[in-house]
Design a protein around this motif. Structure first.
Motif, short mmCIF file in Angstrom:
data_model
loop_
_atom_site.label_atom_id
_atom_site.label_comp_id
_atom_site.label_asym_id
_atom_site.label_seq_id
_atom_site.Cartn_x
_atom_site.Cartn_y
_atom_site.Cartn_z
N HIS A 5 -12.59 -14.36 -5.65
CA HIS A 5 -12.24 -14.90 -4.40
C HIS A 5 -10.84 -14.83 -3.78
O HIS A 5 -10.10 -14.48 -4.50
N VAL A 17 -12.66 -16.55 0.69
CA VAL A 17 -13.60 -15.64 0.97
C VAL A 17 -14.21 -15.14 -0.60
O VAL A 17 -13.46 -14.69 -1.22
N PRO A 63 -16.98 -15.21 6.10
CA PRO A 63 -16.77 -16.79 6.20
C PRO A 63 -17.96 -17.44 6.79
O PRO A 63 -18.69 -16.78 7.67
N SER A 68 -18.92 -17.93 0.49
CA SER A 68 -17.60 -18.25 1.12
C SER A 68 -17.48 -19.45 1.81
O SER A 68 -18.51 -20.14 2.04
#
Length: 280
Positions: A5, A17, A63, A68
């Motif tokens: 991440h 993300v 995103p 995410s």
């Protein structure tokens, strides 16, 4: 393969993300694979496995998709933010250059990055998107995107995914099931929904979407480029693809019969076309 991440900064603050990484052999070049509008990085599992003998492969969820974070404001689902997040990801990977494989939206992000002066993109692969995006395809996707349906079972979700994504081409039942599982999420109240924020469809709800002209972006790209096209694509028309071979980076064009938008990159011929270009 491992999941990691990255904290990225946008207008309302930080958002997370998620990305999956196939480390590859020591010293291998890095390939970033970015998905289409409502999909996520799991779309590239097969091609990442196939290329991981030669590449470090990184597949982010943009995103609002996959694992995410969803953004606070729907207005922030924009190419400006996607480009910034992509640059942050490249910085996290600590490499001087990357190769880029993008499907649809991911292809457009790659084009915009490759067009910048001093771009770190070494080779670019565009999957069924290019210098001019036809409104017919955008409005077809907008007709079902963001409806946020609820399904009682994964089989019901798979049937819906298969109907909406029939242009992916002739796939096996197991392939359709994986495509469905990769974009499914459990809903808090029970049942299943799609693994994306329905608000990514807000621009479509404002009314019919117009053609998107990116020829100026295309003409600024200088790196070696491969263009994949489904022969029945309503997003990347044949005349546009052919024109792309004559200007800008003068792309190499490979088309696939019986496929629309977009080639799923699951078949041997589609994976082979990408592999041959990247390893040449």
């Amino acid at each position: 393969m491992r999941e990691r991440h990255l904290a990225c900064l946008g207008p309302p603050g930080f958002h997370r993300v998620a990305y999956r990484e196939w480390p590859g052999p020591a010293g291998a070049p890095t390939l970033i694979c970015v998905h289409g509008l409502s999909r996520n990085g799991r779309d590239f599992d097969a091609i990442a496995d196939a290329l991981s003998e030669h590449y470090r492969v990184v597949c982010p969820d943009m995103p609002g998709r996959g694992r995410s974070d969803w953004l606070t404001s729907a207005a922030d689902y924009s190419f400006t933010l996607y480009l910034a997040d992509s640059v942050a990801l490249i910085a996290r990977l600590d490499v001087e250059s990357v190769d880029w494989l993008g499907t649809s939206m991911g292809a457009l992000i790659g084009m915009m990055l490759a067009a910048q002066r001093g771009s770190p993109i070494r080779k670019l692969v565009l999957n069924d998107a290019g210098a001019f995006v036809a409104k017919e395809g955008l409005n077809r996707i907008g007709a079902y995107l963001g409806n946020d349906p609820a399904f009682d079972s994964l089989d019901a979700l798979k049937a819906d995914v298969r109907a909406n994504n029939a242009p992916f081409g002739p796939l096996t039942d197991d392939q359709w099931r994986k495509i469905a599982l990769d974009c499914a999420r459990k809903r808090p109240g029970g049942g299943y929904g799609f693994a994306y924020d329905p608000r990514i469809a807000d621009p479509f709800k404002a009314g019919p979407v117009a053609d998107v002209d990116l020829w100026s972006v295309w003409d600024a790209i200088q790196c070696p480029t491969l263009l994949l096209r489904g022969e029945m694509s309503d997003m990347l028309k044949r005349d546009v693809a052919e024109a792309m071979t004559k200007r800008g980076p003068k792309v190499k064009l490979v088309a696939f019969e019986g496929v629309g938008h977009a080639p799923a990159l699951l078949s041997a011929d589609q994976i082979g076309a990408v592999r041959d270009f990247l390893l040449a």
